[in-house]
Design a protein around this motif. Structure first.
Motif, short mmCIF file in Angstrom:
data_model
loop_
_atom_site.label_atom_id
_atom_site.label_comp_id
_atom_site.label_asym_id
_atom_site.label_seq_id
_atom_site.Cartn_x
_atom_site.Cartn_y
_atom_site.Cartn_z
N PHE A 240 62.29 54.70 13.52
CA PHE A 240 63.51 55.46 13.29
C PHE A 240 64.29 54.90 12.09
CE2 PHE A 240 68.11 55.96 13.99
CZ PHE A 240 68.21 57.34 14.12
N ARG A 241 64.27 53.58 11.89
CA ARG A 241 65.03 52.93 10.83
C ARG A 241 64.32 52.92 9.47
NH1 ARG A 241 70.11 53.18 12.22
NH2 ARG A 241 70.70 51.91 14.03
N ASN A 242 63.10 53.40 9.40
CA ASN A 242 62.34 53.29 8.16
C ASN A 242 63.05 53.91 6.96
OD1 ASN A 242 60.08 51.76 8.74
ND2 ASN A 242 58.93 53.48 9.53
N LYS A 243 63.64 55.08 7.14
CA LYS A 243 64.30 55.74 6.03
C LYS A 243 65.47 54.91 5.52
CE LYS A 243 66.39 60.10 4.55
NZ LYS A 243 66.77 61.48 4.94
N GLU A 244 66.31 54.44 6.43
CA GLU A 244 67.48 53.67 6.04
C GLU A 244 67.10 52.32 5.41
OE1 GLU A 244 70.88 54.80 9.22
OE2 GLU A 244 68.99 54.10 10.06
#
Length: 218
Positions: free
Chosen positions: A80-84
């Motif tokens: 879930f955090r990959n983009k950020e």
């Protein structure tokens, strides 16, 4: 408060029952130009490569982890955090996915002989891997741990090893991290080396560990 080098030694390193665990020293973290480049880890490649070579020569088994992710191989929260965290390509694929250069060991640490390279998709080298099975088959009681990043995968691996009743040895000059969460790498390293020395295992420099192992082999 005592510093890590002032704590007493509750055990000696016996090479006959010791393994080396190198955490995530892969191109994605340690080679310039790659997705999660950590300068401090890059600087430590020669030291860790030298220590690995020493272990190969004296018969200490070597295990090296590679952090990787894919659609069917990930922890949901990290995914879930990959983009950020800047870990996605323009097409939405993950930069740290299986089969990419980012998930190959840096050249100086390529496997030789019986070295074991294994992948993991979360922080600890023990989580969802066969590491503990391999260690038990070799009757390992002590693990020497180094690699990156200090406050993420190295710390998680150290804590898991401790909770699985292994004797833990950390190479003080062989762990690295990057600036984040309001602290510089030196701050993270200083705090965690002291914490590990107080509550989780021995913290020694690479040359000190080599000297102790050489002495036991006489």
């Amino acid at each position: 408060m005592a510093r890590y080098w002032e704590w007493s030694n509750p055990f000696k390193i016996d090479p006959k029952e010791t393994a080396l665990i190198i955490v995530d020293m892969q191109k994605g973290f340690v080679d310039e130009g790659h997705c999660f480049f950590t300068p401090q880890a890059h600087e430590q490649i020669p030291l860790i490569a030298d220590f690995k070579k020493f272990c190969n020569e004296v018969g200490i088994p070597v295990f090296m982890s590679v952090f990787a992710q894919d659609k069917d191989y990930h922890n949901d929260y990290y995914w879930f955090r990959n983009k950020e965290r800047g870990l996605l390509n323009e097409d939405g694929s993950c930069k740290l996915r299986l089969g990419t250069d980012d998930c190959e060991m840096t050249k100086a640490l390529e496997s030789v002989g019986d070295d074991v390279v294994f992948t993991k998709y979360t922080y600890s080298c023990f989580s969802h891997t066969e590491l503990e099975t391999w260690l038990k088959k070799k009757r390992i009681r002590t693990v020497i741990i180094c690699g990156t990043c200090t406050d993420w995968c190295v710390d998680s691996t150290i804590r898991d090893a401790y909770h699985k009743d292994y004797n833990v040895v950390v190479l003080a000059d062989g762990v690295s991290t990057y600036p984040h969460a309001g602290a510089e790498p030196e701050t993270w390293n200083t705090m965690l080396l002291d914490l590990w020395g107080e509550g989780f295992g021995r913290v020694v420099k690479a040359e000190e560990a080599k000297a102790e192992i050489k002495e036991s082999l006489k």
